[in-house]
Structure formats: C-alpha cells, structure tokens
Design a protein around this motif. Structure first.
Motif, short mmCIF file in Angstrom:
data_model
loop_
_atom_site.label_atom_id
_atom_site.label_comp_id
_atom_site.label_asym_id
_atom_site.label_seq_id
_atom_site.Cartn_x
_atom_site.Cartn_y
_atom_site.Cartn_z
N ILE A 33 69.11 -19.47 36.38
CA ILE A 33 68.66 -20.49 35.54
C ILE A 33 67.31 -20.31 34.75
O ILE A 33 66.53 -19.29 35.02
N GLY A 34 67.06 -21.00 33.79
CA GLY A 34 65.72 -20.84 32.95
C GLY A 34 65.57 -21.78 31.75
O GLY A 34 66.24 -22.74 31.86
N THR A 35 64.62 -21.48 31.00
CA THR A 35 64.26 -22.22 29.79
C THR A 35 64.17 -21.05 28.71
O THR A 35 63.74 -19.81 28.81
N GLY B 138 62.19 -21.28 15.15
CA GLY B 138 61.06 -20.55 16.15
C GLY B 138 61.44 -19.53 17.09
O GLY B 138 62.55 -19.69 17.80
N THR B 139 60.81 -18.55 17.44
CA THR B 139 60.97 -17.78 18.51
C THR B 139 60.09 -17.86 19.71
O THR B 139 58.90 -18.34 19.34
N GLY B 140 60.30 -17.39 20.95
CA GLY B 140 59.46 -17.58 21.97
C GLY B 140 60.03 -16.87 23.14
O GLY B 140 60.97 -16.13 22.98
N ASN B 141 59.45 -17.30 24.19
CA ASN B 141 60.17 -16.54 25.59
C ASN B 141 61.50 -17.21 26.02
O ASN B 141 61.77 -18.36 25.96
N THR B 142 62.21 -16.15 26.66
CA THR B 142 63.24 -16.77 27.31
C THR B 142 62.88 -16.56 28.89
O THR B 142 62.61 -15.45 29.40
N ASN B 143 62.66 -17.49 29.47
CA ASN B 143 62.33 -17.45 30.89
C ASN B 143 63.55 -17.71 31.95
O ASN B 143 64.08 -18.89 31.98
N VAL B 144 63.48 -16.75 33.00
CA VAL B 144 64.81 -16.88 33.89
C VAL B 144 64.37 -16.48 35.16
O VAL B 144 63.36 -15.87 35.46
N GLY B 145 65.08 -16.87 36.10
CA GLY B 145 64.79 -16.58 37.65
C GLY B 145 66.02 -17.00 38.27
O GLY B 145 66.94 -17.77 37.79
N MET B 146 66.03 -17.02 39.58
CA MET B 146 67.18 -17.41 40.64
C MET B 146 66.67 -18.22 41.75
O MET B 146 65.50 -18.10 42.03
N LEU B 147 67.36 -18.78 42.17
CA LEU B 147 67.36 -19.70 43.58
C LEU B 147 67.46 -19.16 44.70
O LEU B 147 67.38 -19.59 45.81
N ALA B 148 67.90 -17.82 44.50
CA ALA B 148 68.35 -16.89 45.96
C ALA B 148 67.80 -15.64 45.53
O ALA B 148 67.35 -15.34 44.30
N GLU B 149 67.76 -14.62 46.56
CA GLU B 149 67.18 -13.27 46.18
C GLU B 149 68.30 -12.49 45.44
O GLU B 149 69.50 -12.63 45.61
N LEU C 75 69.52 -7.73 33.06
CA LEU C 75 69.52 -8.94 31.90
C LEU C 75 68.34 -8.73 31.01
O LEU C 75 68.52 -8.73 29.82
N LYS C 76 67.40 -8.78 31.48
CA LYS C 76 66.20 -8.34 30.56
C LYS C 76 66.19 -7.21 29.63
O LYS C 76 65.78 -7.35 28.62
N GLU C 77 66.74 -6.19 30.20
CA GLU C 77 66.67 -4.97 29.42
C GLU C 77 67.73 -5.14 28.29
O GLU C 77 67.82 -4.91 27.04
N ALA C 78 69.09 -6.06 28.65
CA ALA C 78 70.19 -6.29 27.81
C ALA C 78 69.59 -7.34 26.66
O ALA C 78 70.11 -7.10 25.38
N PHE C 79 68.72 -8.28 27.04
CA PHE C 79 68.34 -9.05 26.06
C PHE C 79 67.10 -8.46 25.33
O PHE C 79 67.16 -8.93 23.94
N GLU C 80 66.24 -7.76 25.73
CA GLU C 80 64.99 -7.31 25.13
C GLU C 80 65.50 -6.41 23.99
O GLU C 80 64.87 -6.06 22.94
N CYS C 81 66.41 -5.48 24.13
CA CYS C 81 66.87 -4.34 23.34
C CYS C 81 67.65 -5.26 21.99
O CYS C 81 67.84 -4.67 21.03
N CYS C 82 67.76 -6.48 22.13
CA CYS C 82 68.36 -7.37 21.12
C CYS C 82 67.25 -8.19 20.41
O CYS C 82 67.56 -9.22 19.52
N VAL D 76 61.93 -11.60 27.30
CA VAL D 76 62.38 -12.02 28.65
C VAL D 76 61.45 -12.00 29.51
O VAL D 76 60.66 -11.27 29.99
N ASN D 77 61.05 -13.22 30.27
CA ASN D 77 60.00 -13.33 31.44
C ASN D 77 60.62 -13.43 32.70
O ASN D 77 61.62 -14.41 32.57
N VAL D 78 60.62 -12.88 33.68
CA VAL D 78 61.43 -13.16 35.05
C VAL D 78 60.44 -13.72 35.89
O VAL D 78 59.43 -13.10 36.03
N HIS D 79 60.84 -15.03 36.52
CA HIS D 79 59.90 -15.65 37.23
C HIS D 79 60.44 -15.64 38.76
O HIS D 79 61.73 -15.89 38.83
#
Length: 304
Positions: free
Chosen positions: A121-123, A140-151, A160-167, A171-174
């Motif tokens: 989930i994220g924003t 406009g462009t900005g950050n894609t902020n993602v995280g999980m509610l479980a480990e 995911l971060k790598e797959a998105f950032e190469c495009c 991506v910020n993982v929280h």
C-alpha cells in the motif's frame, strides 16, 4: 517483472506506460474502445510539454491469463472489489497486490484476495488527467511511497523499487506506511470533504469562517483517531497545513466535489468513511465525520 495495471485512467496510464519501458505490462480496462486504442495506437502521454508514445499490452478480459508478479489497482476505490473479482486469474500464490489509491483502509478489501505479506500500500505524488482516448497529461512528478503492513519476508519491496526506478519513478520504501497515508488523509477528510458538500472551490474554506470551523472539527476528530491507532498527529500542524493548501489553491476543485457535481459516486467511504471505521475500532467518537459521510451519500442519491 510481469505487471498488470487494472484501470487505464490517467494514473493507471501514466504508471503503466512508464513501467512498460523495462517490464512486461498489461493494461486491464473494461472499456473496449480504450483497450482497442491502446492495442493499435499505444498510450500518448503529454509530459514536460512533449508527447511520448508508450506501447504496453492491453486487454479487456484476463480470463485464461497466467498470474503476474504484481497487480496495481488504479480503479476508483468503490470499484476495487468488483475489479479484483473479475481479474482473479492474475493472482497466484506469488503475486503481490498494490494500491496507490486515495484514502485509507484499502487493506480490508485487498486481504480478501491476497495475504497481508503480499499486499503493498502507498501513496503517489504524481498527478495526471485524461485528455482524450488513449491520451493523458502527466501534470507533475513526485515520489511513489510504498510499504507493507506485514514483514516483507521475500524482500519484494527492493525488487519493486528497482523495477519502478529503472522506468523513471522515484520510490521511497517506508517502514510505517500508515503514518504517511494518514498524513495525506487529513487533507482529504477535511478540505476535500467540505468542498464537496458545499460545492465550492478549495480557496473558499480558508476564506469562510463557518467552512473553516467545520474543517477544523474534522481535522481534530481525525487526529484523535490517528493517535488512537498509535500514529503521530499534531492538530495545530495539520490545521495550518490544510489552511495553507486552501489559500494556495483558490480555484482548485477536489475529486469529491467534481464527482458530486457530475452525478458520479464518490470515494467518500475510503476517505471520510475510513476515519469512521477506524474510530469504531478505537472507541473514539467522530460525529462530524459520520454526519459528513451521510451527507455525501444523500447528495449522491439526489444527483442520480
């Protein structure tokens, strides 16, 4: 990575287009004209005053398709369950399901389809608008902020971060993604909700004493619920931020206002409604939010 994007609206098209640069992407949409156009012409994106054509795959039905690595949900939240029901073939034991939709509480629907350790989930700070069939503007462009509610046992988020950032995405993982979601939610459950029921521009809230008083009540109730969930929420900081947002966008139109104005159902149940549901779990009274949700639904019925 094999990715399915459900919903070829503005945001779905922006993400699907860019992700197709280095991933196998399938756009999934129920509108045959949209799917046919993408199949033949691709998706045209206006960004930085230039037009670019992207060519992801596009399908109207996923029946018979193999599960993918990642499903990204970009439909209106009130259609989430129906969209996932219709595309269950995409979800296998190793599939991750991701939402960047507005509001909170999406996990209550997502966990009907995947386990919490396969839910992202994220924003997003990106924004866009549909200009025509298969044609969107990236405003406009900005950050894609993602995280999980479980480990994240399988360390999917770094992939995911790598797959998105190469495009081209940032991506910020929280570790505490709920805090970020509620930080964004405070504005939506106050400013967006009040402009909706009053049918006014964003700037009206800060300029009108009574509208602003209502907005402050909503903020204080939501902040109490956030603290009940163990999150940080400073009433004065949030009030000042919302006031500045109103002042800086005098002619802005929120999604709830636009939906009510155009006779469409709103996402109030995953915006203000998510505060009401969380409040019940915490045993915190939120009468202003309860009233507002009922008011928006009454207005939806009236506009039909």
């Amino acid at each position: 990575m094999k990715i399915a994007v459900i919903g070829a609206g503005a945001m779905g098209s922006i993400y699907g287009s860019h992700l197709s640069l280095n991933n196998e992407v399938y756009m999934v949409d129920t509108a045959p004209a949209v799917v046919e156009h993408i199949q033949k012409e691709g998706i045209k994106v206006l960004e930085d005053n230039e037009e670019h054509i992207y060519r992801p795959n596009a399908v109207a039905s996923t029946e018979g398709m193999e599960p993918v690595d990642l499903v990204i949900l970009f439909v209106k939240s009130l259609y989430s369950k129906a969209a996932l029901d219709a595309n269950r073939s995409l979800l296998g034991p190793g599939t991750y399901l991701m939402t960047l939709q507005n509001g909170s509480g999406h996990e209550d629907i997502l966990e009907e389809f995947v386990s919490r350790d396969h839910m992202v989930i994220g924003t997003t700070d990106d924004n866009g608008a549909v200009l025509g069939l298969g044609y969107v503007k990236r405003g406009g462009t900005g950050n894609t902020n993602v995280g999980m509610l479980a480990e994240d046992k399988e360390q999917f988020l770094p992939r995911l971060k790598e797959a998105f950032e190469c495009c081209g995405f940032r991506v910020n993982v929280h570790s505490n993604i709920q805090q970020l979601i509620w930080n964004k939610l405070f504005t939506n459950v106050s400013l967006s909700a009040v402009t909706g029921i009053l049918q006014v521009d964003i700037g009206y809230i800060a300029s009108n004493e009574h509208a602003f008083n209502m907005t402050v009540r909503l903020i204080k109730e939501a902040a109490s619920v956030a603290r009940g969930l163990g999150l940080h929420a400073d009433d004065d900081e949030i009030i000042e931020k919302v006031k500045k947002t109103s002042e800086m966008s005098p002619n802005g139109c929120t999604s709830i206002r636009a939906d009510l104005q155009n006779g469409r159902k709103t996402e109030v149940d995953t915006i203000s409604g998510s505060v009401v549901r969380a409040a019940k779990k915490c045993g915190i009274p939120v009468p202003t939010h309860e009233f507002l949700v009922e008011m928006v639904h009454a207005m939806e019925d009236k506009s039909r």
